[in-house]
Design a protein around this motif. Structure first.
Motif, PDB file in Angstrom:
ATOM      1  N   PHE A   1       0.813  -1.217   0.000  1.00 14.52           N
ATOM      2  CA  PHE A   1       0.000   0.000   0.000  1.00 14.52           C
ATOM      3  C   PHE A   1       0.845   1.266   0.000  1.00 14.52           C
ATOM      4  CE2 PHE A   1      -2.792  -3.272   1.795  1.00 14.52           C
ATOM      5  CZ  PHE A   1      -3.853  -3.161   0.917  1.00 14.52           C
ATOM      6  N   SER A   2       2.093   1.171  -0.492  1.00  8.61           N
ATOM      7  CA  SER A   2       2.942   2.355  -0.593  1.00  8.61           C
ATOM      8  C   SER A   2       2.802   3.047  -1.940  1.00  8.61           C
ATOM      9  CB  SER A   2       4.409   1.974  -0.368  1.00  8.61           C
ATOM     10  OG  SER A   2       4.856   1.100  -1.396  1.00  8.61           O
ATOM     11  N   SER A   3       2.169   2.392  -2.908  1.00  7.56           N
ATOM     12  CA  SER A   3       1.940   3.004  -4.218  1.00  7.56           C
ATOM     13  C   SER A   3       0.608   2.526  -4.774  1.00  7.56           C
ATOM     14  CB  SER A   3       3.069   2.667  -5.193  1.00  7.56           C
ATOM     15  OG  SER A   3       3.143   1.272  -5.417  1.00  7.56           O
ATOM     16  N   VAL A   4       0.051   3.301  -5.667  1.00  9.81           N
ATOM     17  CA  VAL A   4      -1.260   2.965  -6.235  1.00  9.81           C
ATOM     18  C   VAL A   4      -1.335   3.494  -7.662  1.00  9.81           C
ATOM     19  CG1 VAL A   4      -2.377   5.099  -5.435  1.00  9.81           C
ATOM     20  CG2 VAL A   4      -3.760   3.047  -5.799  1.00  9.81           C
ATOM     21  N   GLN A   5      -2.077   2.790  -8.513  1.00  9.01           N
ATOM     22  CA  GLN A   5      -2.334   3.240  -9.875  1.00  9.01           C
ATOM     23  C   GLN A   5      -3.828   3.173 -10.147  1.00  9.01           C
ATOM     24  OE1 GLN A   5       0.073   2.187 -13.488  1.00  9.01           O
ATOM     25  NE2 GLN A   5      -1.799   1.071 -14.075  1.00  9.01           N
ATOM     26  N   ALA A   6      -4.360   4.242 -10.701  1.00  6.85           N
ATOM     27  CA  ALA A   6      -5.776   4.289 -11.062  1.00  6.85           C
ATOM     28  C   ALA A   6      -5.905   4.358 -12.584  1.00  6.85           C
ATOM     29  CB  ALA A   6      -6.459   5.495 -10.424  1.00  6.85           C
ATOM     30  N   LYS A   7      -6.862   3.619 -13.119  1.00  8.24           N
ATOM     31  CA  LYS A   7      -7.079   3.588 -14.560  1.00  8.24           C
ATOM     32  C   LYS A   7      -8.580   3.676 -14.839  1.00  8.24           C
ATOM     33  CE  LYS A   7      -6.834   0.347 -18.465  1.00  8.24           C
ATOM     34  NZ  LYS A   7      -6.428  -1.024 -18.886  1.00  8.24           N
ATOM     35  N   VAL A   8      -8.958   4.585 -15.727  1.00  6.45           N
ATOM     36  CA  VAL A   8     -10.352   4.711 -16.157  1.00  6.45           C
ATOM     37  C   VAL A   8     -10.403   4.407 -17.648  1.00  6.45           C
ATOM     38  CG1 VAL A   8     -12.316   6.243 -16.441  1.00  6.45           C
ATOM     39  CG2 VAL A   8     -10.897   6.424 -14.395  1.00  6.45           C
ATOM     40  N   SER A   9     -11.269   3.456 -18.003  1.00  8.39           N
ATOM     41  CA  SER A   9     -11.427   3.072 -19.405  1.00  8.39           C
ATOM     42  C   SER A   9     -12.882   2.686 -19.629  1.00  8.39           C
ATOM     43  CB  SER A   9     -10.505   1.894 -19.741  1.00  8.39           C
ATOM     44  OG  SER A   9     -10.897   0.744 -19.000  1.00  8.39           O
ATOM     45  N   GLU A  10     -13.168   2.123 -20.828  1.00  5.70           N
ATOM     46  CA  GLU A  10     -14.533   1.687 -21.112  1.00  5.70           C
ATOM     47  C   GLU A  10     -15.014   0.653 -20.098  1.00  5.70           C
ATOM     48  OE1 GLU A  10     -16.534   2.704 -23.565  1.00  5.70           O
ATOM     49  OE2 GLU A  10     -15.093   4.124 -24.409  1.00  5.70           O
ATOM     50  N   ALA A  11     -14.074  -0.057 -19.455  1.00  6.42           N
ATOM     51  CA  ALA A  11     -14.441  -1.077 -18.462  1.00  6.42           C
ATOM     52  C   ALA A  11     -14.769  -0.471 -17.110  1.00  6.42           C
ATOM     53  CB  ALA A  11     -13.311  -2.091 -18.312  1.00  6.42           C
ATOM     54  N   GLY A  12     -14.485   0.832 -16.928  1.00  7.77           N
ATOM     55  CA  GLY A  12     -14.776   1.493 -15.658  1.00  7.77           C
ATOM     56  C   GLY A  12     -13.507   1.909 -14.937  1.00  7.77           C
ATOM     57  N   LEU A  13     -13.539   1.840 -13.622  1.00 10.78           N
ATOM     58  CA  LEU A  13     -12.392   2.248 -12.794  1.00 10.78           C
ATOM     59  C   LEU A  13     -11.671   1.016 -12.262  1.00 10.78           C
ATOM     60  CD1 LEU A  13     -10.704   4.341 -11.171  1.00 10.78           C
ATOM     61  CD2 LEU A  13     -12.459   4.183  -9.366  1.00 10.78           C
ATOM     62  N   GLU A  14     -10.338   1.042 -12.389  1.00 14.95           N
ATOM     63  CA  GLU A  14      -9.501  -0.027 -11.846  1.00 14.95           C
ATOM     64  C   GLU A  14      -8.427   0.608 -10.979  1.00 14.95           C
ATOM     65  OE1 GLU A  14      -8.040  -3.412 -14.339  1.00 14.95           O
ATOM     66  OE2 GLU A  14      -6.075  -2.553 -13.878  1.00 14.95           O
ATOM     67  N   VAL A  15      -8.346   0.169  -9.719  1.00 17.15           N
ATOM     68  CA  VAL A  15      -7.343   0.683  -8.781  1.00 17.15           C
ATOM     69  C   VAL A  15      -6.474  -0.484  -8.351  1.00 17.15           C
ATOM     70  CG1 VAL A  15      -6.939   1.822  -6.572  1.00 17.15           C
ATOM     71  CG2 VAL A  15      -8.900   2.499  -7.971  1.00 17.15           C
ATOM     72  N   SER A  16      -5.173  -0.411  -8.677  1.00 18.60           N
ATOM     73  CA  SER A  16      -4.241  -1.493  -8.337  1.00 18.60           C
ATOM     74  C   SER A  16      -3.186  -0.974  -7.368  1.00 18.60           C
ATOM     75  CB  SER A  16      -3.583  -2.059  -9.592  1.00 18.60           C
ATOM     76  OG  SER A  16      -2.962  -1.029 -10.343  1.00 18.60           O
TER      77      SER A  16
END
Length: 328
Positions: free
Chosen positions: A227-242
């Motif tokens: 939990f020291s880093s995070v990536q957020a991605k928004v696309s046609e599939a919605g929101l993905e937070v890794s």
């Protein structure tokens, strides 16, 4: 006959009375319990025990009464200080910090008094076998109770930015955030675990002492690194937070599963600290203060927020995707 007022002001006054009573009650128990039975206690009280169960630390009776009470009052003072511009909803994490702290301090004080009761010398005191386990259980129950009954903020109408996207064009939005201090802490955990492992391999110390050090350091290092880093991605599939350097675990929401999206400025003080936090504002991945992408999952009463750059553009794209679904 006029009915009693039950509005927010009345509920707030009642909550303050309960809070004040809890602070006074815990202080009275911590300071008063040893003094109430001082005739059956030695002049110094055993306050710390070695791994073998023998006492190896003590305090005078007056210090054993006043030190825990002082720690408690300092904790109360520290959690009471907040900036003027802090969202009032941020105060809801305060009972979640105070409840387990008070439970542990009271449980420890009761254990100390029972261990010393009827002894003529503090060296004769024996700590109750289940004291540590009971303290952990008591703290966990207090934290759960505080979370269950902590005041929740009223729903705030979410501003819904929208991004103009030409028909037939697809956009993808990425953003990352990392906390260098958490990464440093994870590195320290790895270093300690590595030293302990080497010492175990070469028999440099007692395995009974080193194994707990290795396991605890490794677990802390893995958890903090994740939990020291995070990536957020928004696309046609919605929101993905890794999360973490491996991009795992991952949380996903489709556009249909999101009720609203917005950008909002948050600080660690509002959500209870750094990392993956649960507070009265909902769930927040807090790696740096400032702009956060905030969504309200459909059918939920709390938000999910992640502190990443360019959050307003990510929220606007999410709202555009939601709008497209409603018109199809």
């Amino acid at each position: 006959m006029r009915r009693a007022e039950t509005g927010p002001a009345s509920r707030g006054g009642t909550a303050r009375w309960w809070s004040t009573g809890a602070v006074v009650g815990v202080t009275a128990v911590l300071a008063g319990l040893p003094l109430a039975v001082q005739g059956r206690l030695p002049g110094r009280l055993a306050t710390h025990w070695s791994a073998g169960g023998s006492p190896d630390g003590s305090l005078p009776l007056w210090a054993a009464a006043l030190v825990p009470a002082g720690v408690w009052l300092l904790t109360v003072l520290a959690t009471s200080v907040r900036r003027r511009d802090t969202d009032p909803a941020a105060r809801s994490w305060r009972p979640m910090a105070l409840a387990p702290t008070g439970a542990v301090l009271v449980g420890a004080q009761v254990s100390i008094v029972l261990a010393n009761l009827g002894r003529t010398d503090w060296h004769q005191a024996r700590q109750p076998v289940l004291a540590v386990v009971l303290l952990g259980v008591l703290a966990a129950l207090a934290a759960v109770a505080a979370w269950r009954f902590a005041p929740r903020p009223a729903a705030v109408p979410a501003a819904a930015p929208v991004l103009e996207v030409p028909e037939g064009e697809r956009l993808v939005w990425f953003s990352r955030a990392a906390n260098s201090w958490l990464r440093l802490l994870a590195a320290v955990g790895v270093l300690v675990a590595g030293v302990a492992l080497v010492a175990l391999a070469f028999g440099l110390a007692d395995p009974a002492t080193l194994w707990p050090v290795f396991v605890c350091s490794a677990v802390v290092a893995i958890a903090v690194a994740t939990f020291s880093s995070v990536q957020a991605k928004v696309s046609e599939a919605g929101l993905e937070v890794s999360f973490g350097p491996l991009g795992w675990p991952v949380r996903r929401w489709s556009p249909a599963a999101i009720e609203s999206a917005r950008a909002e400025r948050r600080r660690p003080a509002q959500v209870g600290g750094w990392g993956y936090r649960i507070s009265g504002l909902g769930t927040t991945v807090m790696l740096r203060a400032g702009e956060c992408l905030v969504i309200r999952p459909r059918g939920r009463r709390s938000d999910f927020a992640v502190s990443v750059d360019d959050a307003e553009r990510g929220a606007a794209l999410l709202n555009t995707l939601r709008a497209r679904l409603s018109t199809d």
